[in-house]
Write a protein that holds these residues in place. Sequence first.
Motif, PDB file in Angstrom:
ATOM      1  N   THR A  63      35.213  34.604  33.155  1.00 32.17           N
ATOM      2  CA  THR A  63      35.930  35.832  33.482  1.00 32.17           C
ATOM      3  C   THR A  63      37.321  35.525  34.017  1.00 32.17           C
ATOM      4  N   GLU A  64      37.421  34.528  34.878  1.00 31.82           N
ATOM      5  CA  GLU A  64      38.717  34.150  35.442  1.00 31.82           C
ATOM      6  C   GLU A  64      39.671  33.700  34.339  1.00 31.82           C
ATOM      7  N   ARG A  65      39.136  33.004  33.356  1.00 34.57           N
ATOM      8  CA  ARG A  65      39.970  32.528  32.247  1.00 34.57           C
ATOM      9  C   ARG A  65      40.584  33.700  31.471  1.00 34.57           C
ATOM     10  N   VAL A  66      39.772  34.719  31.194  1.00 33.46           N
ATOM     11  CA  VAL A  66      40.292  35.903  30.507  1.00 33.46           C
ATOM     12  C   VAL A  66      41.239  36.671  31.412  1.00 33.46           C
ATOM     13  N   ALA A  67      40.888  36.776  32.692  1.00 35.67           N
ATOM     14  CA  ALA A  67      41.720  37.526  33.639  1.00 35.67           C
ATOM     15  C   ALA A  67      43.108  36.919  33.772  1.00 35.67           C
ATOM     16  N   ASP A  68      43.193  35.617  33.722  1.00 29.72           N
ATOM     17  CA  ASP A  68      44.504  34.965  33.822  1.00 29.72           C
ATOM     18  C   ASP A  68      45.432  35.427  32.700  1.00 29.72           C
ATOM     19  N   VAL A  69      44.882  35.523  31.494  1.00 23.21           N
ATOM     20  CA  VAL A  69      45.681  35.977  30.345  1.00 23.21           C
ATOM     21  C   VAL A  69      45.979  37.467  30.451  1.00 23.21           C
ATOM     22  N   ALA A  70      44.930  38.257  30.703  1.00 27.19           N
ATOM     23  CA  ALA A  70      45.094  39.712  30.744  1.00 27.19           C
ATOM     24  C   ALA A  70      46.060  40.143  31.842  1.00 27.19           C
ATOM     25  N   ASN A  71      45.899  39.583  33.021  1.00 29.69           N
ATOM     26  CA  ASN A  71      46.767  39.971  34.131  1.00 29.69           C
ATOM     27  C   ASN A  71      48.216  39.583  33.874  1.00 29.69           C
ATOM     28  N   ALA A  72      48.423  38.442  33.218  1.00 26.94           N
ATOM     29  CA  ALA A  72      49.791  38.022  32.902  1.00 26.94           C
ATOM     30  C   ALA A  72      50.469  38.999  31.944  1.00 26.94           C
ATOM     31  N   LEU A  73      49.660  39.649  31.104  1.00 26.65           N
ATOM     32  CA  LEU A  73      50.186  40.599  30.122  1.00 26.65           C
ATOM     33  C   LEU A  73      50.035  42.043  30.577  1.00 26.65           C
ATOM     34  N   GLN A  74      49.591  42.225  31.816  1.00 28.60           N
ATOM     35  CA  GLN A  74      49.409  43.552  32.417  1.00 28.60           C
ATOM     36  C   GLN A  74      48.394  44.393  31.651  1.00 28.60           C
ATOM     37  N   ILE A  75      47.343  43.743  31.172  1.00 26.65           N
ATOM     38  CA  ILE A  75      46.223  44.423  30.523  1.00 26.65           C
ATOM     39  C   ILE A  75      45.046  44.422  31.493  1.00 26.65           C
ATOM     40  N   PRO A  76      44.509  45.580  31.841  1.00 20.15           N
ATOM     41  CA  PRO A  76      43.368  45.620  32.762  1.00 20.15           C
ATOM     42  C   PRO A  76      42.161  44.889  32.189  1.00 20.15           C
ATOM     43  N   ILE A  77      41.378  44.286  33.080  1.00 21.42           N
ATOM     44  CA  ILE A  77      40.176  43.564  32.654  1.00 21.42           C
ATOM     45  C   ILE A  77      38.978  43.986  33.484  1.00 21.42           C
ATOM     46  N   GLU A  78      37.915  44.327  32.778  1.00 26.99           N
ATOM     47  CA  GLU A  78      36.632  44.677  33.382  1.00 26.99           C
ATOM     48  C   GLU A  78      35.676  43.499  33.220  1.00 26.99           C
ATOM     49  N   ALA A  79      34.793  43.338  34.177  1.00 26.50           N
ATOM     50  CA  ALA A  79      33.747  42.318  34.077  1.00 26.50           C
ATOM     51  C   ALA A  79      32.432  42.939  34.501  1.00 26.50           C
ATOM     52  N   GLU A  80      31.345  42.202  34.315  1.00 27.10           N
ATOM     53  CA  GLU A  80      30.032  42.684  34.734  1.00 27.10           C
ATOM     54  C   GLU A  80      29.371  41.645  35.632  1.00 27.10           C
ATOM     55  N   LEU A  81      28.827  42.118  36.733  1.00 24.50           N
ATOM     56  CA  LEU A  81      28.095  41.244  37.646  1.00 24.50           C
ATOM     57  C   LEU A  81      26.712  41.829  37.871  1.00 24.50           C
ATOM     58  N   GLY A  82      25.694  40.988  37.804  1.00 24.38           N
ATOM     59  CA  GLY A  82      24.332  41.490  37.725  1.00 24.38           C
ATOM     60  C   GLY A  82      24.041  41.711  36.244  1.00 24.38           C
ATOM     61  N   LYS A  83      22.865  42.219  35.928  1.00 20.25           N
ATOM     62  CA  LYS A  83      22.543  42.451  34.522  1.00 20.25           C
ATOM     63  C   LYS A  83      22.092  43.892  34.335  1.00 20.25           C
ATOM     64  N   VAL A  84      22.873  44.631  33.543  1.00 22.64           N
ATOM     65  CA  VAL A  84      22.461  45.966  33.139  1.00 22.64           C
ATOM     66  C   VAL A  84      21.407  45.789  32.056  1.00 22.64           C
ATOM     67  N   GLY A  85      20.247  46.382  32.243  1.00 24.57           N
ATOM     68  CA  GLY A  85      19.127  46.150  31.333  1.00 24.57           C
ATOM     69  C   GLY A  85      19.328  46.752  29.959  1.00 24.57           C
ATOM     70  N   GLY A  86      18.325  46.566  29.089  1.00 23.27           N
ATOM     71  CA  GLY A  86      18.380  47.121  27.741  1.00 23.27           C
ATOM     72  C   GLY A  86      19.099  46.206  26.787  1.00 23.27           C
ATOM     73  N   LYS A  87      19.539  46.777  25.676  1.00 27.34           N
ATOM     74  CA  LYS A  87      20.154  45.983  24.605  1.00 27.34           C
ATOM     75  C   LYS A  87      21.536  46.528  24.280  1.00 27.34           C
ATOM     76  N   GLU A  88      22.519  45.665  24.291  1.00 29.50           N
ATOM     77  CA  GLU A  88      23.889  45.994  23.910  1.00 29.50           C
ATOM     78  C   GLU A  88      24.335  44.947  22.911  1.00 29.50           C
ATOM     79  N   ASP A  89      24.521  45.370  21.641  1.00 32.04           N
ATOM     80  CA  ASP A  89      24.783  44.412  20.570  1.00 32.04           C
ATOM     81  C   ASP A  89      23.634  43.406  20.510  1.00 32.04           C
ATOM     82  N   ASP A  90      23.949  42.122  20.586  1.00 36.71           N
ATOM     83  CA  ASP A  90      22.905  41.101  20.518  1.00 36.71           C
ATOM     84  C   ASP A  90      22.453  40.637  21.896  1.00 36.71           C
ATOM     85  N   LEU A  91      22.971  41.272  22.941  1.00 37.52           N
ATOM     86  CA  LEU A  91      22.641  40.867  24.305  1.00 37.52           C
ATOM     87  C   LEU A  91      21.504  41.728  24.842  1.00 37.52           C
ATOM     88  N   GLU A  92      20.493  41.080  25.389  1.00 35.31           N
ATOM     89  CA  GLU A  92      19.378  41.802  25.974  1.00 35.31           C
ATOM     90  C   GLU A  92      19.167  41.303  27.388  1.00 35.31           C
TER      91      GLU A  92
END
Length: 289
Positions: A117-146
């Motif tokens: 996440t920090e690696r993406v944030a370094d790029v996004a913040n430098a370009l003034q693009i907001p970045i969201e992350a997830e902490l903990g695990k939201v259950g269920g299935k999203e794409d190929d992630l379960e």
Amino acid sequence: MPLVTSKNMLADAQRGQYAVGAFNVENMEMVKAVIAAAEELKAPVMLQTTASTVKYGTLETYFAMVRAEAEKASVPVCLHLDHGNSFELAVRAIKAGYTSVMMDGSQEDFEGNVAVTERVADVANALQIPIEAELGKVGGKEDDLEAEADTNTDPEEARIFVERTGVTSLAVAIGTAHGFYAGTPVLDKERVSQIRSKVSVPLVLHGGSGLSDEDVKDCIARGMCKVNFATELRAAYTGAVKKLLEEEPGTIDPKKLGQVGMEAVKQLVKDRIKVCGCNGKANEGKRAE
């Protein structure tokens, strides 16, 4: 108006104690439906595509569609990468023109999630693009992630995570799940308040499809500033198409299928915008970024 980032949208939502509706789109009809709903209700809005969606249609194609419709609208529209599953995809989305990205490292352990996440944030913040992350695990299935819905976000870990990564918003796990719920979800809403007391960035509620209006409103009152809706939009679109084909089985014009799907999605999005409380808030998101 041109596409905007989610920065002012979410800051205004946090200040005003409402949430911005974030809607996953799969095709041109859903893009048009979501923006039309926001336009009618004068609401800021976020359109989202997941990793599998952009694999199907490409980042560039979705960007072109959303930009074209946003430029005809008078309300602020943000295009967000939902559940970005790699540093490379997040950077590609930014290069393609996306105005917000999510890096979902929740499948990693805490340190692994921080690192990617920090690696993406370094790029996004430098370009003034907001970045969201997830902490903990939201259950269920999203794409190929379960994930199992048994790893709710720890408030103190959330504080440390935000400080170390530099993210601008945080999706937290409180018992919600992606997809439709098998039973009535039991949400740890007090946890939202606890996390909000530790974390200054806007909080994000994933798994909005199927939650009661009361649960969504309570979570917003406690600090959620963005609410994601995906599965129920797909169901509304497909249900409308199925109904038309049952009533008029000789229909072969894809435009007729798209029209009923579009109308069903538009009505659903209008309902969700009202639940989020962002109707009539479009002017707040028009401030210079």
